[in-house]
Design an enzyme around this catalytic site. Structure first.
Site, PDB file in Angstrom:
ATOM      1  N   PRO A 123     -12.531   0.422   3.028  1.00  0.00           N
ATOM      2  CA  PRO A 123     -13.088   1.699   3.402  1.00  0.00           C
ATOM      3  C   PRO A 123     -12.511   3.086   2.596  1.00  0.00           C
ATOM      4  O   PRO A 123     -11.564   3.196   2.146  1.00  0.00           O
ATOM      5  CB  PRO A 123     -12.483   1.913   4.988  1.00  0.00           C
ATOM      6  CG  PRO A 123     -11.416   1.042   4.960  1.00  0.00           C
ATOM      7  CD  PRO A 123     -11.720  -0.022   4.087  1.00  0.00           C
ATOM      8  N   ASN A 124     -13.591   3.854   2.196  1.00  0.00           N
ATOM      9  CA  ASN A 124     -13.206   5.267   1.698  1.00  0.00           C
ATOM     10  C   ASN A 124     -12.961   5.137   0.177  1.00  0.00           C
ATOM     11  O   ASN A 124     -13.118   6.183  -0.336  1.00  0.00           O
ATOM     12  CB  ASN A 124     -12.208   6.107   2.250  1.00  0.00           C
ATOM     13  CG  ASN A 124     -12.624   6.186   4.167  1.00  0.00           C
ATOM     14  OD1 ASN A 124     -13.693   6.973   4.263  1.00  0.00           O
ATOM     15  ND2 ASN A 124     -11.679   5.798   4.781  1.00  0.00           N
ATOM     16  N   ARG A 151     -11.932  12.095  -3.205  1.00  0.00           N
ATOM     17  CA  ARG A 151     -11.269  11.955  -2.152  1.00  0.00           C
ATOM     18  C   ARG A 151      -9.479  12.252  -2.476  1.00  0.00           C
ATOM     19  O   ARG A 151      -9.111  11.449  -3.328  1.00  0.00           O
ATOM     20  CB  ARG A 151     -11.389  10.575  -1.656  1.00  0.00           C
ATOM     21  CG  ARG A 151     -10.418  10.229  -0.422  1.00  0.00           C
ATOM     22  CD  ARG A 151     -10.389   8.725  -0.299  1.00  0.00           C
ATOM     23  NE  ARG A 151      -9.339   8.356   0.770  1.00  0.00           N
ATOM     24  CZ  ARG A 151      -9.039   7.291   1.063  1.00  0.00           C
ATOM     25  NH1 ARG A 151      -9.351   6.297   0.067  1.00  0.00           N
ATOM     26  NH2 ARG A 151      -8.296   7.053   1.706  1.00  0.00           N
ATOM     27  N   TYR A 155      -5.082  10.137  -5.161  1.00  0.00           N
ATOM     28  CA  TYR A 155      -5.888   8.938  -5.538  1.00  0.00           C
ATOM     29  C   TYR A 155      -6.383   9.175  -7.038  1.00  0.00           C
ATOM     30  O   TYR A 155      -6.939   8.042  -7.707  1.00  0.00           O
ATOM     31  CB  TYR A 155      -7.026   8.484  -4.648  1.00  0.00           C
ATOM     32  CG  TYR A 155      -6.486   8.293  -3.269  1.00  0.00           C
ATOM     33  CD1 TYR A 155      -5.439   7.252  -3.197  1.00  0.00           C
ATOM     34  CD2 TYR A 155      -6.737   8.920  -2.325  1.00  0.00           C
ATOM     35  CE1 TYR A 155      -5.079   6.733  -1.938  1.00  0.00           C
ATOM     36  CE2 TYR A 155      -6.475   8.532  -1.153  1.00  0.00           C
ATOM     37  CZ  TYR A 155      -5.427   7.614  -0.741  1.00  0.00           C
ATOM     38  OH  TYR A 155      -4.952   7.216   0.453  1.00  0.00           O
ATOM     39  N   ASN A 205      -7.762  -4.320  -2.406  1.00  0.00           N
ATOM     40  CA  ASN A 205      -7.480  -2.934  -2.035  1.00  0.00           C
ATOM     41  C   ASN A 205      -7.953  -2.831  -0.674  1.00  0.00           C
ATOM     42  O   ASN A 205      -8.980  -2.286  -0.621  1.00  0.00           O
ATOM     43  CB  ASN A 205      -7.670  -1.992  -2.895  1.00  0.00           C
ATOM     44  CG  ASN A 205      -7.006  -0.596  -2.316  1.00  0.00           C
ATOM     45  OD1 ASN A 205      -6.530  -0.484  -1.129  1.00  0.00           O
ATOM     46  ND2 ASN A 205      -6.969   0.386  -3.256  1.00  0.00           N
ATOM     47  N   ALA A 230      -7.418   1.420   4.292  1.00  0.00           N
ATOM     48  CA  ALA A 230      -6.827   1.635   5.789  1.00  0.00           C
ATOM     49  C   ALA A 230      -6.767   0.260   6.623  1.00  0.00           C
ATOM     50  O   ALA A 230      -5.625   0.325   7.135  1.00  0.00           O
ATOM     51  CB  ALA A 230      -7.738   2.890   6.447  1.00  0.00           C
ATOM     52  N   HIS A 247      -3.294  -1.558   7.305  1.00  0.00           N
ATOM     53  CA  HIS A 247      -2.273  -1.145   7.974  1.00  0.00           C
ATOM     54  C   HIS A 247      -2.790  -1.635   9.542  1.00  0.00           C
ATOM     55  O   HIS A 247      -1.879  -1.473  10.617  1.00  0.00           O
ATOM     56  CB  HIS A 247      -1.840   0.130   8.033  1.00  0.00           C
ATOM     57  CG  HIS A 247      -1.912   0.805   6.605  1.00  0.00           C
ATOM     58  ND1 HIS A 247      -0.916   0.414   5.832  1.00  0.00           N
ATOM     59  CD2 HIS A 247      -2.729   1.920   5.967  1.00  0.00           C
ATOM     60  CE1 HIS A 247      -1.111   1.010   4.648  1.00  0.00           C
ATOM     61  NE2 HIS A 247      -2.255   1.951   4.728  1.00  0.00           N
ATOM     62  N   GLU A 253      -2.874  -7.926  -3.719  1.00  0.00           N
ATOM     63  CA  GLU A 253      -2.825  -6.901  -2.815  1.00  0.00           C
ATOM     64  C   GLU A 253      -2.653  -5.489  -3.797  1.00  0.00           C
ATOM     65  O   GLU A 253      -1.518  -5.662  -4.396  1.00  0.00           O
ATOM     66  CB  GLU A 253      -2.003  -6.739  -1.702  1.00  0.00           C
ATOM     67  CG  GLU A 253      -2.262  -5.282  -0.849  1.00  0.00           C
ATOM     68  CD  GLU A 253      -1.383  -5.241   0.343  1.00  0.00           C
ATOM     69  OE1 GLU A 253      -0.631  -6.574   0.577  1.00  0.00           O
ATOM     70  OE2 GLU A 253      -1.315  -4.382   1.128  1.00  0.00           O
ATOM     71  N   HIS A 293      -2.797  -1.165  -4.421  1.00  0.00           N
ATOM     72  CA  HIS A 293      -2.827   0.010  -3.804  1.00  0.00           C
ATOM     73  C   HIS A 293      -2.660   1.121  -4.656  1.00  0.00           C
ATOM     74  O   HIS A 293      -1.827   1.004  -5.622  1.00  0.00           O
ATOM     75  CB  HIS A 293      -1.987   0.473  -2.680  1.00  0.00           C
ATOM     76  CG  HIS A 293      -2.036  -0.599  -1.238  1.00  0.00           C
ATOM     77  ND1 HIS A 293      -3.026  -0.370  -0.474  1.00  0.00           N
ATOM     78  CD2 HIS A 293      -1.350  -1.726  -1.141  1.00  0.00           C
ATOM     79  CE1 HIS A 293      -2.678  -1.230   0.437  1.00  0.00           C
ATOM     80  NE2 HIS A 293      -1.623  -1.988   0.012  1.00  0.00           N
ATOM     81  N   ARG A 295       4.866   7.511   1.333  1.00  0.00           N
ATOM     82  CA  ARG A 295       3.806   8.440   2.120  1.00  0.00           C
ATOM     83  C   ARG A 295       4.390   8.202   3.341  1.00  0.00           C
ATOM     84  O   ARG A 295       5.387   7.949   3.899  1.00  0.00           O
ATOM     85  CB  ARG A 295       2.353   7.743   1.534  1.00  0.00           C
ATOM     86  CG  ARG A 295       1.821   8.164   0.194  1.00  0.00           C
ATOM     87  CD  ARG A 295       0.557   7.450  -0.030  1.00  0.00           C
ATOM     88  NE  ARG A 295      -0.218   8.480   0.757  1.00  0.00           N
ATOM     89  CZ  ARG A 295      -1.788   8.015   1.068  1.00  0.00           C
ATOM     90  NH1 ARG A 295      -2.069   6.929   0.361  1.00  0.00           N
ATOM     91  NH2 ARG A 295      -2.429   9.290   1.529  1.00  0.00           N
TER      92      ARG A 295
HETATM   93  C1  DQA Z   1      -4.861   2.911  -0.205  1.00  0.00           C
HETATM   94  C2  DQA Z   1      -3.579   3.403   0.757  1.00  0.00           C
HETATM   95  C3  DQA Z   1      -4.144   3.367   2.081  1.00  0.00           C
HETATM   96  O1  DQA Z   1      -3.255   3.876   2.968  1.00  0.00           O
HETATM   97  C4  DQA Z   1      -5.082   4.284   2.604  1.00  0.00           C
HETATM   98  O2  DQA Z   1      -5.580   4.053   3.817  1.00  0.00           O
HETATM   99  C5  DQA Z   1      -6.154   4.013   1.452  1.00  0.00           C
HETATM  100  C6  DQA Z   1      -6.097   3.720  -0.292  1.00  0.00           C
HETATM  101  C7  DQA Z   1      -4.316   3.112  -1.874  1.00  0.00           C
HETATM  102  O3  DQA Z   1      -5.196   2.520  -2.665  1.00  0.00           O
HETATM  103  O4  DQA Z   1      -3.442   3.815  -2.188  1.00  0.00           O
HETATM  104  O5  DQA Z   1      -7.289   4.176   1.656  1.00  0.00           O
HETATM  105  O6  DQA Z   1      -4.804   1.612  -0.071  1.00  0.00           O
END
Ligand code: DQA
Length: 144
Positions: A10-11, A18, A23, A74, A77, A80, A98, A100, A107
């Site tokens: 997501p996102n 964003r 990012y 990836n 959110a 977590h 995985e 990120h 963070r």
């Molecule tokens: C993320 C890190 C996550 O904590 C966050 O919720 C994201 C992006 C990253 O790529 O750094 O949406 O996965």
């Protein structure tokens, strides 16, 4: 040719606008282009997928069984929070990397724990777009 499924949670479709200070300014489409170039160089075939919905990600993982040799994920959110994505990865019997973009350990406290890591062969974080390319190299190395 080995097949790799790249899953984005997501996102991540909002990359570019964003929180660019965290990012970066590149879009998910820029990341996809870079992944496709890298995959060609590594002799891998990739599918690239993004969803804002946990169930769609679970279904994509279930459907990957038998079709893909590795998953790069990836989970954003959902890293977590999602036992469902963890369970899908544990059930799929596929190598998992995985990724990120940000260094989740630098963070907020709640980002330091990832359920998904319990199913991952390895985790790459903090290298932005480059992390996806490193993950493809890791995936290629599984098959050497
Ligand atoms: C993320 C890190 C996550 O904590 C966050 O919720 C994201 C992006 C990253 O790529 O750094 O949406 O996965």
């Amino acid at each position: 040719m080995r097949r790799v499924l790249v899953i984005n949670g997501p996102n991540l479709n909002m990359l570019g606008t964003r929180q660019p200070e965290i990012y970066g300014s590149e879009t998910l489409s820029d990341i996809e282009t870079a992944c496709r170039e890298k995959a060609t160089a590594l002799d891998l075939e990739i599918d690239f997928f993004q969803s804002n919905h946990e169930g769609e990600i679970v279904s994509a993982i279930q459907q990957a069984r038998g079709k893909f040799d590795a998953i790069i994920i990836n989970p954003a959110a959902y890293s977590h929070t999602s036992v469902a994505i963890l369970d899908a990865l544990l059930a799929c019997d596929i190598k998992v990397v995985e990724v990120h973009l940000s260094n989740i350990h630098r963070r907020e406290e709640f980002r330091r724990f990832s359920y998904v890591s319990k199913a991952a062969d390895g985790v790459i974080c903090g290298f932005g777009k480059q992390g996806y390319l490193l993950a493809l190299e890791a995936a290629a190395s599984f098959f050497k």
